[in-house]
Design a protein around this motif. Structure first.
Motif, short mmCIF file in Angstrom:
data_model
loop_
_atom_site.label_atom_id
_atom_site.label_comp_id
_atom_site.label_asym_id
_atom_site.label_seq_id
_atom_site.Cartn_x
_atom_site.Cartn_y
_atom_site.Cartn_z
N VAL A 111 4.21 -6.39 17.73
CA VAL A 111 4.81 -5.98 16.46
C VAL A 111 3.84 -5.03 15.75
N VAL A 112 4.32 -3.84 15.40
CA VAL A 112 3.46 -2.83 14.78
C VAL A 112 3.93 -2.61 13.34
N ASP A 113 3.10 -3.01 12.41
CA ASP A 113 3.47 -2.95 11.00
C ASP A 113 3.01 -1.62 10.41
N CYS A 114 3.93 -0.92 9.72
CA CYS A 114 3.52 0.34 9.08
C CYS A 114 3.83 0.28 7.58
N VAL A 115 3.97 -0.94 7.07
CA VAL A 115 4.44 -1.12 5.70
C VAL A 115 3.28 -1.00 4.70
N ASN A 116 3.53 -0.23 3.65
CA ASN A 116 2.52 -0.02 2.62
C ASN A 116 2.97 -0.71 1.33
N PRO A 117 2.35 -1.83 0.96
CA PRO A 117 2.74 -2.49 -0.28
C PRO A 117 2.24 -1.68 -1.49
N LEU A 118 3.16 -0.98 -2.13
CA LEU A 118 2.78 -0.10 -3.24
C LEU A 118 3.64 -0.40 -4.45
N GLY A 119 3.06 -0.15 -5.62
CA GLY A 119 3.84 -0.17 -6.85
C GLY A 119 3.81 1.24 -7.43
N PHE A 120 4.73 1.52 -8.31
CA PHE A 120 4.78 2.83 -8.96
C PHE A 120 4.94 2.61 -10.47
N ASP A 121 4.17 3.36 -11.26
CA ASP A 121 4.38 3.34 -12.70
C ASP A 121 4.16 4.76 -13.22
N LYS A 122 3.98 4.89 -14.54
CA LYS A 122 3.85 6.23 -15.14
C LYS A 122 2.67 7.01 -14.56
N LYS A 123 1.64 6.27 -14.10
CA LYS A 123 0.44 6.95 -13.58
C LYS A 123 0.58 7.30 -12.09
N GLY A 124 1.66 6.90 -11.49
CA GLY A 124 1.87 7.21 -10.06
C GLY A 124 1.88 5.96 -9.20
N ALA A 125 1.45 6.13 -7.95
CA ALA A 125 1.48 5.01 -6.99
C ALA A 125 0.18 4.22 -7.08
N TYR A 126 0.28 2.94 -6.86
CA TYR A 126 -0.93 2.10 -6.80
C TYR A 126 -0.71 0.99 -5.76
N ALA A 127 -1.83 0.49 -5.23
CA ALA A 127 -1.75 -0.51 -4.17
C ALA A 127 -1.49 -1.89 -4.75
N LEU A 128 -0.56 -2.61 -4.14
CA LEU A 128 -0.34 -4.01 -4.49
C LEU A 128 -1.28 -4.86 -3.63
N LYS A 129 -1.53 -6.09 -4.08
CA LYS A 129 -2.43 -6.97 -3.30
C LYS A 129 -1.64 -8.17 -2.77
N PRO A 130 -1.18 -8.08 -1.54
CA PRO A 130 -0.44 -9.21 -0.96
C PRO A 130 -1.33 -10.46 -0.88
N GLU A 131 -0.69 -11.60 -1.05
CA GLU A 131 -1.41 -12.88 -1.02
C GLU A 131 -2.20 -13.04 0.28
N GLU A 132 -1.63 -12.58 1.40
CA GLU A 132 -2.29 -12.75 2.70
C GLU A 132 -3.38 -11.70 2.94
N GLY A 133 -3.52 -10.74 2.04
CA GLY A 133 -4.52 -9.69 2.19
C GLY A 133 -3.89 -8.33 2.41
N SER A 134 -2.82 -8.28 3.19
CA SER A 134 -2.15 -7.02 3.53
C SER A 134 -0.78 -7.33 4.12
N ALA A 135 0.04 -6.31 4.24
CA ALA A 135 1.34 -6.50 4.90
C ALA A 135 1.12 -6.96 6.34
N ALA A 136 0.16 -6.33 7.01
CA ALA A 136 -0.09 -6.66 8.42
C ALA A 136 -0.52 -8.12 8.58
N GLU A 137 -1.37 -8.58 7.67
CA GLU A 137 -1.81 -9.99 7.76
C GLU A 137 -0.66 -10.93 7.40
N GLN A 138 0.23 -10.50 6.53
CA GLN A 138 1.41 -11.32 6.26
C GLN A 138 2.25 -11.43 7.53
N ALA A 139 2.40 -10.30 8.23
CA ALA A 139 3.15 -10.31 9.49
C ALA A 139 2.51 -11.27 10.48
#
Ligand SMILES: NC(=O)c1ccc[n+]([C@@H]2O[C@H](COP(=O)([O-])OP(=O)(O)OC[C@H]3O[C@@H](n4cnc5c(N)ncnc54)[C@H](OP(=O)(O)O)[C@@H]3O)[C@@H](O)[C@H]2O)c1
Length: 246
Positions: free
Chosen positions: A123-151
């Motif tokens: 399984v190859v994960d290419c998912v980028n957990p991101l949020g967007f607000d007025k300042k642009g894109a920013y990284a979210l912090k998944p509980e497991e560390g990353s999308a890949a680690e959640q996978a």
């Protein structure tokens, strides 16, 4: 115990001496992946369709997946190059390598529901957990560390790698673009799996897969997309990445 015994066993266990004896494997000697079937979960979106198009154009057998089989079939006929469509479960079942290209919001639920179909698959994960607000894109912090680690946490019977985070779906889908000028950072726990993903990336003209660490370092790679989005906005670009001196 004689002194020779202990010094011999010490010599046998000296990793520096062992490394000197064994010829190092060429890190660019990658496996032949041309016979593998690649499935794309969420293959009806820009990233999934773009990857499917590039891989199929390079000769790979590709199946695009969707929550609805008819949407997948429509996307497949749009892409051409022998791409087939199926629902996400059918795609997972029929594929050797499964790329996860669903939005972060649907990531956990999608993988949880496909645990059985994804067992034994790469399984190859290419998912980028991101949020967007007025300042642009920013990284979210998944509980497991990353999308890949959640996978990896959700799919104990699958082999999980992470790659293809920094690609521009616009360029991937653009038939006028012959080469995708970028490196692909590939992360994973098993060298053999990482090399399969590197080799898949390398089938796409202009692209090169570079081993970039274990899954515990996936968060930085996923997060870097927020920076690339800032670059793209400022310079009206579809920026890629190059790792130099390798
Ligand atoms: N776009 C890019 O340039 C790019 C580049 C690198 C990485 N990525 C990553 O690749 C992933 C896909 O990006 P995208 O732009 O192609 O996304 P997208 O268009 O928002 O979603 C892709 C597909 O996922 C399915 N989907 C939507 N919501 C879902 C949910 N809640 N649960 C399960 N499936 C859902 C939809 O297909 P169906 O309705 O047919 O099921 C949709 O067509 C994202 O995680 C993104 O971070 C994107």
């Amino acid at each position: 115990m004689t002194s020779t015994d202990s010094s011999d066993s010490a010599a046998q266990k000296d990793p520096a001496k062992d490394a000197a004896k064994a010829p190092a494997k060429d890190p660019w000697d990658l496996p032949d992946v041309s016979g593998l079937v690649v499935g794309v979960l969420g293959g009806t979106g820009p990233q999934g369709k773009g990857l499917a198009y590039r891989l199929a154009k390079a000769g790979q057998k590709v199946i695009v997946g969707s929550r609805a089989a008819e949407r997948a079939e429509a996307a497949a006929s749009e892409i051409g190059h022998g791409v087939e469509g199926a629902d996400n479960a059918g795609t997972a079942r029929r594929s050797d390598v499964v790329i996860v290209a669903v939005p972060w919001e649907g990531h956990g639920k999608t993988l949880e529901s496909l645990r059985e179909e994804l067992a034994g698959k790469l399984v190859v994960d290419c998912v980028n957990p991101l949020g967007f607000d007025k300042k642009g894109a920013y990284a979210l912090k998944p509980e497991e560390g990353s999308a890949a680690e959640q996978a990896a946490a959700l799919l104990p019977d699958s082999r999980v790698a992470a790659a293809f985070h920094h690609l521009s779906a616009v360029l991937l889908q653009d038939p006028e673009t012959d080469e995708i000028d970028t490196d692909v950072m590939v992360l994973g726990e098993e060298r053999a799996d990482v090399e399969i993903v590197q080799a898949l990336a390398g089938r796409i003209p202009g692209m090169r897969g570079v081993f970039s660490g274990r899954l515990r370092n996936a968060h930085q790679v996923e997060s870097l997309v927020a920076n690339l989005i800032s670059v793209n906005r400022r310079y009206k670009a579809h920026a890629g990445l190059r790792v130099t001196d390798v």
